[in-house]
Design an enzyme around this catalytic site. Structure first.
Site, short mmCIF file in Angstrom:
data_model
loop_
_atom_site.label_atom_id
_atom_site.label_comp_id
_atom_site.label_asym_id
_atom_site.label_seq_id
_atom_site.Cartn_x
_atom_site.Cartn_y
_atom_site.Cartn_z
N ARG A 39 2.84 2.98 8.85
CA ARG A 39 2.27 3.77 9.91
C ARG A 39 3.10 4.33 10.91
NH1 ARG A 39 -1.87 -0.11 9.16
NH2 ARG A 39 -3.78 0.68 8.50
N ALA B 140 3.95 3.83 1.03
CA ALA B 140 5.01 4.52 2.06
C ALA B 140 5.99 3.36 2.40
CB ALA B 140 3.91 4.68 3.01
N MET C 233 9.11 -2.16 11.35
CA MET C 233 9.06 -1.16 10.26
C MET C 233 7.55 -1.08 9.73
SD MET C 233 12.35 -1.41 8.25
CE MET C 233 13.94 -0.93 9.05
N LYS D 294 5.43 -9.73 9.61
CA LYS D 294 4.87 -8.73 10.31
C LYS D 294 3.38 -8.74 10.14
CE LYS D 294 4.43 -4.15 11.33
NZ LYS D 294 3.13 -3.96 11.11
N MET E 101 0.79 -1.17 0.16
CA MET E 101 -0.01 0.07 0.05
C MET E 101 0.95 1.28 0.02
SD MET E 101 -3.49 -0.90 2.13
CE MET E 101 -2.92 -0.91 3.74
N HIS F 158 9.33 -3.43 2.96
CA HIS F 158 9.10 -3.79 1.87
C HIS F 158 10.12 -3.92 0.71
CE1 HIS F 158 5.72 -0.64 3.08
NE2 HIS F 158 5.21 -1.76 2.80
#
Ligand code: AMP
Length: 287
Positions: free
Chosen positions: A189, A32, A186, A151, A30, A37
């Protein structure tokens, strides 16, 4: 890196990649983006010939409209990081590409108890939204390998279940959680936390380690309560600090010393909801 906004263009391009006998690795996100990632992109590059990353903030998985409104968007930086990481393809669809028939769904995915416990309990409808977007993305990208982060432990189990429900022949790879040096997992948010809150938020990891280091045969209720109390003393509003069966997430009350466990926490720091989990050292996530 090639960027596609339209499904039809992406599909055409992927057909060519497939013809070249390139296996396709897929990392849905998503945006950010952070090192967590990028670790998935790295893994996909190691395992497959063509790596596709999607950036799409999926409205149907947000049970809380405020959370959706405040979800961080850092598109320019995301493109820069993906380019630098060697990602081959970025899919950047708008909502019509993912949900051409709109978001008033009649389809319900049978997720069993996974839907009612932990994240399912505190975020009603969330996992149906996850299944809707993943169903659409998997149909579009048709990857050989999917790369997900541990996560989001329960999400990994849900997507595995979705894979069997929709009969997708995709290999699901679960990758370890990337953490800040203080242990904080990490997360996009985290951009909503200031420096002081980031320090405070590392208490979640400390509590997971505390449960991991102190879990022993017998009743584990007091251990969960101790973790909950510590989080509360540190300013969190706690949804859960749970010890559960690693395969089906059913709550463990009395541990027999054999059952594979996962430790999970979800808690609010001010208005930011954070989740994390830990598998005791000898247990690896079976993909
Ligand atoms: P998101 O953008 O939050 O939907 O996450 C996209 C993917 O990145 C999911 O498979 C997440 O589990 C994974 N992910 C998120 N945070 C981390 C992290 N700290 N380490 C590894 N993977 C992560």
């Amino acid at each position: 890196m090639v960027l596609f906004k339209k499904t039809t263009d992406l599909v055409k391009h992927l057909h060519r990649a497939n013809d070249a006998k390139n296996s396709i690795g897929f990392v849905p996100t998503m945006g950010a983006l952070h090192q967590g990632h990028l670790s998935l992109i790295q893994k996909s590059k190691e395992e497959t010939g063509t790596t596709v990353c999607s950036v799409f903030i999926n409205p149907t998985q947000f049970n809380n409209p405020e959370d959706l409104k405040k979800y961080p968007v850092t598109l320019e930086q995301d493109i820069y990081l993906l380019e630098k990481s060697g990602c081959d393809i970025l899919f950047l669809p708008d909502i019509k590409e993912i949900y051409p028939d709109g978001t008033d769904f009649t389809k319900h995915y049978e997720l069993g108890n996974l839907e009612n416990i932990l994240e399912g309990k505190y975020r009603p409808g969330h996992f149906q939204g996850v299944c809707q977007v993943m169903n659409s993305l998997l149909k579009i990208v048709s990857p050989d390998h999917l790369f997900l982060g541990q996560k989001d432990y329960q999400q990994c189990l849900v997507i595995k279940k979705l894979g069997t429900l929709i009969k997708e022949r995709v290999v699901i790879n679960i990758c370890p959680t990337m953490r800040e040096s203080n242990g904080l997992a990490m997360s996009s948010r985290n951009l909503r936390l200031n420096d002081k809150e980031k320090m405070q938020a590392s208490e979640i990891f400390k509590c997971l380690c505390f449960m991991r280091d102190n879990v022993s045969k017998g009743d584990v209720t007091d251990l969960k309560q101790a973790a909950t109390d510590t989080l509360k003393q540190n300013g969190f509003v706690v949804d859960y600090a749970e010890i559960a069966n690693a395969e089906n997430l059913s709550t463990v009350i009395t541990w027999d010393g054999e059952e594979k466990l996962v430790l999970l926490i979800a808690a609010y720091l001010n208005d930011v909801r954070l989740i994390d989990n830990l598998l005791p050292a000898s247990q690896n996530f079976k993909s």
